[in-house]
Design a protein around this motif. Structure first.
Motif, PDB file in Angstrom:
ATOM      1  N   ASP A  46       0.393  14.323   4.294  1.00  5.26           N
ATOM      2  CA  ASP A  46       1.238  13.168   4.525  1.00  5.26           C
ATOM      3  C   ASP A  46       0.412  12.065   4.916  1.00  5.26           C
ATOM      4  O   ASP A  46      -0.043  12.083   6.148  1.00  5.26           O
ATOM      5  CB  ASP A  46       2.504  13.486   5.628  1.00  5.26           C
ATOM      6  N   THR A  48       1.458   9.085   5.836  1.00  4.84           N
ATOM      7  CA  THR A  48       2.161   8.075   6.873  1.00  4.84           C
ATOM      8  C   THR A  48       1.226   7.726   8.128  1.00  4.84           C
ATOM      9  O   THR A  48       0.970   6.674   8.464  1.00  4.84           O
ATOM     10  CB  THR A  48       3.536   8.488   7.023  1.00  4.84           C
ATOM     11  N   ASN A  51      -1.827   6.097   7.569  1.00  7.60           N
ATOM     12  CA  ASN A  51      -1.573   4.886   7.003  1.00  7.60           C
ATOM     13  C   ASN A  51      -1.245   3.722   8.173  1.00  7.60           C
ATOM     14  O   ASN A  51      -1.813   2.592   8.412  1.00  7.60           O
ATOM     15  CB  ASN A  51      -0.666   4.448   5.935  1.00  7.60           C
ATOM     16  N   PRO A 252      -3.668   5.904  -3.072  1.00  8.82           N
ATOM     17  CA  PRO A 252      -3.075   5.996  -4.263  1.00  8.82           C
ATOM     18  C   PRO A 252      -3.903   6.428  -5.659  1.00  8.82           C
ATOM     19  O   PRO A 252      -3.576   7.193  -6.590  1.00  8.82           O
ATOM     20  CB  PRO A 252      -2.676   4.663  -4.672  1.00  8.82           C
ATOM     21  N   SER A 256      -4.265  11.072  -4.150  1.00  7.35           N
ATOM     22  CA  SER A 256      -2.864  11.120  -5.153  1.00  7.35           C
ATOM     23  C   SER A 256      -3.099  12.034  -6.417  1.00  7.35           C
ATOM     24  O   SER A 256      -2.212  12.762  -6.731  1.00  7.35           O
ATOM     25  CB  SER A 256      -2.403   9.935  -5.712  1.00  7.35           C
ATOM     26  N   HIS A 323       2.843   8.629  -8.424  1.00  8.99           N
ATOM     27  CA  HIS A 323       3.017   8.992  -7.203  1.00  8.99           C
ATOM     28  C   HIS A 323       2.083  10.067  -6.905  1.00  8.99           C
ATOM     29  O   HIS A 323       1.705  10.755  -8.074  1.00  8.99           O
ATOM     30  CB  HIS A 323       4.382   9.183  -6.633  1.00  8.99           C
ATOM     31  N   THR A 326       3.808  15.219  -2.231  1.00  9.45           N
ATOM     32  CA  THR A 326       4.524  14.791  -0.905  1.00  9.45           C
ATOM     33  C   THR A 326       4.899  16.126  -0.604  1.00  9.45           C
ATOM     34  O   THR A 326       4.657  17.156  -1.149  1.00  9.45           O
ATOM     35  CB  THR A 326       5.826  14.116  -1.256  1.00  9.45           C
ATOM     36  N   THR A 331       2.069  15.574  -7.643  1.00  2.37           N
ATOM     37  CA  THR A 331       1.982  14.345  -8.073  1.00  2.37           C
ATOM     38  C   THR A 331       2.496  14.379  -9.415  1.00  2.37           C
ATOM     39  O   THR A 331       2.593  15.565 -10.155  1.00  2.37           O
ATOM     40  CB  THR A 331       0.342  14.004  -8.285  1.00  2.37           C
ATOM     41  N   ASP A 403       0.703   0.382   1.490  1.00  4.58           N
ATOM     42  CA  ASP A 403       0.733   1.828   1.180  1.00  4.58           C
ATOM     43  C   ASP A 403       1.591   2.632   1.932  1.00  4.58           C
ATOM     44  O   ASP A 403       2.306   3.636   1.566  1.00  4.58           O
ATOM     45  CB  ASP A 403      -0.669   2.635   1.140  1.00  4.58           C
ATOM     46  N   LYS A 405       4.309   1.590   3.367  1.00  4.78           N
ATOM     47  CA  LYS A 405       5.449   1.338   3.019  1.00  4.78           C
ATOM     48  C   LYS A 405       5.904   1.723   1.502  1.00  4.78           C
ATOM     49  O   LYS A 405       7.017   1.355   0.962  1.00  4.78           O
ATOM     50  CB  LYS A 405       5.834  -0.480   3.123  1.00  4.78           C
ATOM     51  N   ASN A 406       5.030   2.517   0.890  1.00  5.80           N
ATOM     52  CA  ASN A 406       5.462   3.183  -0.459  1.00  5.80           C
ATOM     53  C   ASN A 406       5.456   2.161  -1.694  1.00  5.80           C
ATOM     54  O   ASN A 406       6.329   2.128  -2.344  1.00  5.80           O
ATOM     55  CB  ASN A 406       6.686   4.098  -0.438  1.00  5.80           C
ATOM     56  N   TYR A 409       2.159   1.850  -6.636  1.00  6.88           N
ATOM     57  CA  TYR A 409       1.065   1.987  -7.131  1.00  6.88           C
ATOM     58  C   TYR A 409       0.113   0.743  -7.826  1.00  6.88           C
ATOM     59  O   TYR A 409      -0.646   0.333  -7.877  1.00  6.88           O
ATOM     60  CB  TYR A 409       0.622   3.291  -7.672  1.00  6.88           C
TER      61      TYR A 409
END
Length: 463
Positions: A46, A48, A51, A252, A256, A323, A326, A331, A403, A405-406, A409
């Motif tokens: 993850d 998050t 980042n 990404p 990814s 994407h 997750t 992917t 990234d 905040k998603n 890509y």
């Protein structure tokens, strides 16, 4: 004092020795951080927390990058670099806590602390790298540093590749993070061995710095003047863009579409490619057959063409997926995550990722060369290097948060490509107005011709 002792003392105080030493510090500290960061999300499935930690890091980096030159001028290079190195060890160690608790607060806070230390370290490093050599050697010195520094990222990539070679986990193990902490702590200790700039003497007997009195008030004024300096403002897009692409390339792309061990393998190639391109570019930047403007213009053309080519290749690749993996799904890259042993599927994307490293070194080596061409004054160059890293961190802050905040890509890719294009025009403008010798700091000034002001480079002291 014996002849041998005298020789050793002279070589210790030589510019090349000091550049090699600061390169080793960066090999062990930022180099290991780059290897960890290049895994995407700090090596976590993850991204998050990683980042958000990078966002916190670059937020404080903005302030301490710009102020870093002043801090180095006031406090010297030894303790500032040593203390800064410990911040890298703290950051790597925070991921061990994250592995066991799942709580990212400590990692994010450690990122903010690292931003403070990194801002100061890179200001000191930039000053040493571009002010110690003679004018005709600056390309070589930048390349020597870049090779040693990126060897850290390359070897740092070996650690997760080897340790996680047989692992089915999507996150790095504690052992990898512990190895990073040990190496970064050694780098901090090595910082104490650096010589004060006032004692560094070139081979021709000249000192690299004329000791000038400075104080906090003067340094504060000089920081403000950086943002009023037309040359620095013209280079601001270059500074902003110079690390913006990291979040896209590491997240990404690397995190990814590749599995964990292949991410480490990619980092070996990425940072290794930087060493090759930095070394090759140095021959052009130090060429005695061309003027400084000619060297800069040719290097600029290489960077512009190469970067646009690799972003074109990236666009073709990005059209295949939207994407990465997750907690809920894998992917959507055709065939799933790539492994380096799947030669037919993985060869193209791995080569493209390696070319990212080539492009990064070309861009940043040219940027440092431009900054080093503006003056030979070490105090000014520490401020310029701090400005470069501070504004670079502003761009990185935005990029890592995109990234986090998603943001799609494809939108991240387009943003990177557009920013590159914007940075090229003022970058070329500055290059084509450089002087062949910069004993004084070139600045832009208004030359009145009738009633129309014109911008030009003049050999005047910014102070």
């Amino acid at each position: 004092m014996g002849i041998l002792d005298r020789f050793r003392r002279i070589r210790y105080y030589s510019p090349m020795t000091q550049v090699v030493m600061v390169g080793l510090v960066c090999f062990l500290c930022p180099g290991m951080y780059n290897a960890l960061n290049g895994m995407g999300g700090g090596g976590q499935m993850d991204r998050t927390t990683g980042n958000n930690a990078n966002t916190a890091l670059y937020c404080t980096f903005i302030v301490f990058g710009v102020a870093g030159g002043a801090i180095v001028n006031l406090c010297g290079v030894r303790w500032t670099i040593a203390i800064s190195g410990l911040a890298y060890a703290l950051y790597s160690g925070s991921y061990i806590y994250l592995n066991h608790t799942g709580n990212g607060a400590f990692t994010i806070a450690a990122g903010a602390v690292l931003g403070m230390g990194a801002g100061v370290m890179w200001a000191a490093q930039g000053m040493i790298m571009v002010s110690y050599p003679r004018e005709e050697e600056k390309g070589k010195y930048i390349a020597v540093f870049w090779v040693i520094f990126n060897l850290g990222g390359m070897i740092g990539g070996v650690l997760p590749f080897a340790i996680n070679y047989h692992s089915e986990s999507d996150s790095l193990s504690d052992g990898v993070y512990i190895a990073f902490v040990i190496l970064e702590s050694l780098g901090a200790l090595l910082g104490l061995a650096l010589a004060p700039p006032a004692k560094v003497v070139r081979d021709d007997g000249t000192s690299v710095v004329l000791v000038k009195y400075t104080n906090a008030t003067r340094e504060a004024i000089e920081i403000v003047r950086l943002f009023l300096n037309p040359t620095m403002l013209l280079l601001l897009p270059m500074c902003f863009t110079s690390n913006f692409f990291y979040s896209y390339q590491f997240g990404p792309v690397n995190a990814s579409i590749f599995n964990i061990r292949t991410r480490g393998f990619n980092n070996i190639l990425y940072w290794g490619a930087q060493m090759v391109s930095a070394y090759a570019l140095s021959f052009l930047l130090d060429s005695k057959r061309l003027t400084r403007r000619q060297r800069g213009t040719i290097a600029f053309a290489i960077v512009a063409v190469f970067f646009n080519a690799i972003w074109g290749g990236t666009l073709a690749q990005q059209l295949k997926y939207t994407h990465g993996p997750t907690a809920d799904e894998t992917t959507d890259y055709p065939g799933g995550l790539l492994d380096f042993l799947e030669h037919q599927r993985a060869a193209g994307p791995i080569i493209l990722y390696m070319l990212y490293g080539l492009g990064d070194a070309l861009y940043q080596n040219l940027a440092y060369w431009i900054i080093g061409s503006l003056t030979n004054d070490s105090q000014k160059l520490s401020r310029y290097a701090g400005f470069y890293k501070g504004m670079q961190s502003l761009g990185a802050t935005v990029a890592w948060q995109l990234d986090a905040k998603n943001v799609a890509y494809m939108d991240q890719l387009i943003g990177n490509w557009v920013l590159l294009g914007i940075s090229l025009v003022p970058m070329l403008y500055v290059i084509t107005r450089l002087q062949d010798h910069s004993e004084e700091a070139p600045v832009f000034e208004e030359e009145k011709s009738g009633s129309t002001p014109q911008l030009s480079i003049a050999g005047k002291d910014i102070s």
